[in-house]
Scaffold this motif. Sequence first.
Motif, PDB file in Angstrom:
ATOM      1  N   GLU A 275      -4.623  -9.325  -3.708  1.00 38.36           N
ATOM      2  CA  GLU A 275      -4.705  -9.188  -2.255  1.00 38.36           C
ATOM      3  C   GLU A 275      -6.156  -9.358  -1.812  1.00 38.36           C
ATOM      4  O   GLU A 275      -7.062  -8.742  -2.380  1.00 38.36           O
ATOM      5  N   PRO A 276      -6.417 -10.206  -0.816  1.00 37.27           N
ATOM      6  CA  PRO A 276      -7.789 -10.386  -0.342  1.00 37.27           C
ATOM      7  C   PRO A 276      -8.406  -9.073   0.112  1.00 37.27           C
ATOM      8  O   PRO A 276      -7.755  -8.267   0.785  1.00 37.27           O
ATOM      9  N   GLN A 277      -9.671  -8.862  -0.284  1.00 34.92           N
ATOM     10  CA  GLN A 277     -10.382  -7.626   0.016  1.00 34.92           C
ATOM     11  C   GLN A 277     -11.708  -7.946   0.699  1.00 34.92           C
ATOM     12  O   GLN A 277     -12.227  -9.062   0.592  1.00 34.92           O
ATOM     13  N   PRO A 278     -12.295  -6.969   1.387  1.00 36.93           N
ATOM     14  CA  PRO A 278     -13.661  -7.161   1.882  1.00 36.93           C
ATOM     15  C   PRO A 278     -14.616  -7.406   0.715  1.00 36.93           C
ATOM     16  O   PRO A 278     -14.377  -6.957  -0.409  1.00 36.93           O
ATOM     17  N   VAL A 279     -15.693  -8.110   0.974  1.00 32.54           N
ATOM     18  CA  VAL A 279     -16.655  -8.439  -0.079  1.00 32.54           C
ATOM     19  C   VAL A 279     -17.155  -7.184  -0.785  1.00 32.54           C
ATOM     20  O   VAL A 279     -17.340  -7.171  -2.009  1.00 32.54           O
ATOM     21  N   ALA A 280     -17.353  -6.102  -0.032  1.00 34.09           N
ATOM     22  CA  ALA A 280     -17.866  -4.864  -0.624  1.00 34.09           C
ATOM     23  C   ALA A 280     -16.915  -4.264  -1.648  1.00 34.09           C
ATOM     24  O   ALA A 280     -17.322  -3.465  -2.498  1.00 34.09           O
ATOM     25  N   SER A 281     -15.642  -4.644  -1.596  1.00 35.43           N
ATOM     26  CA  SER A 281     -14.652  -4.100  -2.532  1.00 35.43           C
ATOM     27  C   SER A 281     -14.356  -5.029  -3.693  1.00 35.43           C
ATOM     28  O   SER A 281     -13.432  -4.778  -4.463  1.00 35.43           O
ATOM     29  N   GLN A 282     -15.121  -6.105  -3.823  1.00 35.12           N
ATOM     30  CA  GLN A 282     -14.850  -7.103  -4.860  1.00 35.12           C
ATOM     31  C   GLN A 282     -14.821  -6.466  -6.242  1.00 35.12           C
ATOM     32  O   GLN A 282     -15.698  -5.693  -6.620  1.00 35.12           O
ATOM     33  N   GLY A 283     -13.769  -6.783  -7.013  1.00 40.28           N
ATOM     34  CA  GLY A 283     -13.620  -6.270  -8.368  1.00 40.28           C
ATOM     35  C   GLY A 283     -12.909  -4.947  -8.464  1.00 40.28           C
ATOM     36  O   GLY A 283     -12.592  -4.492  -9.563  1.00 40.28           O
ATOM     37  N   ARG A 284     -12.624  -4.316  -7.328  1.00 40.88           N
ATOM     38  CA  ARG A 284     -11.937  -3.023  -7.335  1.00 40.88           C
ATOM     39  C   ARG A 284     -10.459  -3.190  -7.021  1.00 40.88           C
ATOM     40  O   ARG A 284     -10.070  -4.062  -6.261  1.00 40.88           O
ATOM     41  N   ARG A 285      -9.655  -2.311  -7.591  1.00 41.60           N
ATOM     42  CA  ARG A 285      -8.234  -2.308  -7.266  1.00 41.60           C
ATOM     43  C   ARG A 285      -8.036  -1.891  -5.809  1.00 41.60           C
ATOM     44  O   ARG A 285      -8.742  -1.007  -5.308  1.00 41.60           O
TER      45      ARG A 285
END
Length: 227
Positions: free
Chosen positions: A38-48
């Motif tokens: 699921e696309p996430q904000p850049v700050a959440s990259q790599g996190r579930r």
Amino acid sequence: MPGRCAFCLAPTLDDRPWCRDCFETLPWNLAACPVCAEPQPVASQGRRCGTCLRRAPAFVRARVPLRYSEEVVWLVRRFKFRASPRAGMVLLALLEASLTEEARAWPQALVPVPLHASRARDRGFDQAEWLAKRLALRLRVPLHHGTRLRDTPSQRGLDRQQRRTNLRRGFSVVEPLPSRVVLLDDVMTTGATLEALALACLAAGAEEVEAWAIARTPLGGNMSQAW
């Protein structure tokens, strides 16, 4: 046109069906949940994502390189509803370009998301089957098949939980499967369809299942402010 970019008709990059500028500006799904893509904000990259933290899906990870927006929407619609082989080859090439050597070596079998027989007859074209046949040959793995047990109502407008309910016990896989299986579809929306098929694959002997698709639909509307 041969030798021309599928998006802008400029000269292509090497033997690929795109030019460098168009390839680099495609809506890549880089900041995505590593489990469900699921696309996430850049700050959440790599996190579930929160959903996967609360309830992990039946598949161990999803590999979905693009977001379903901009030029990708145009390309998918030409492939899915007009059965354009040119669009299909470009989509398949984009998926392959995103796969690492490790990813390419992982699957022991491919299973496309099946259409119900009545819907396949009406449409006259099964896009996931078309993609899976060609990808299985390139990865040199066998192609296995599942069966959609009922022609479920349209998934459009349903949230994640409603989609899961709609598809509950919706697939069957009869033939025994190897340990590592990849499911393939063109577009992943909430992941409910791939989740239901993954459960059927696990029941047929698979030990780990990955979900692959070409594009992921962002949940919650436009993600442009987050990118």
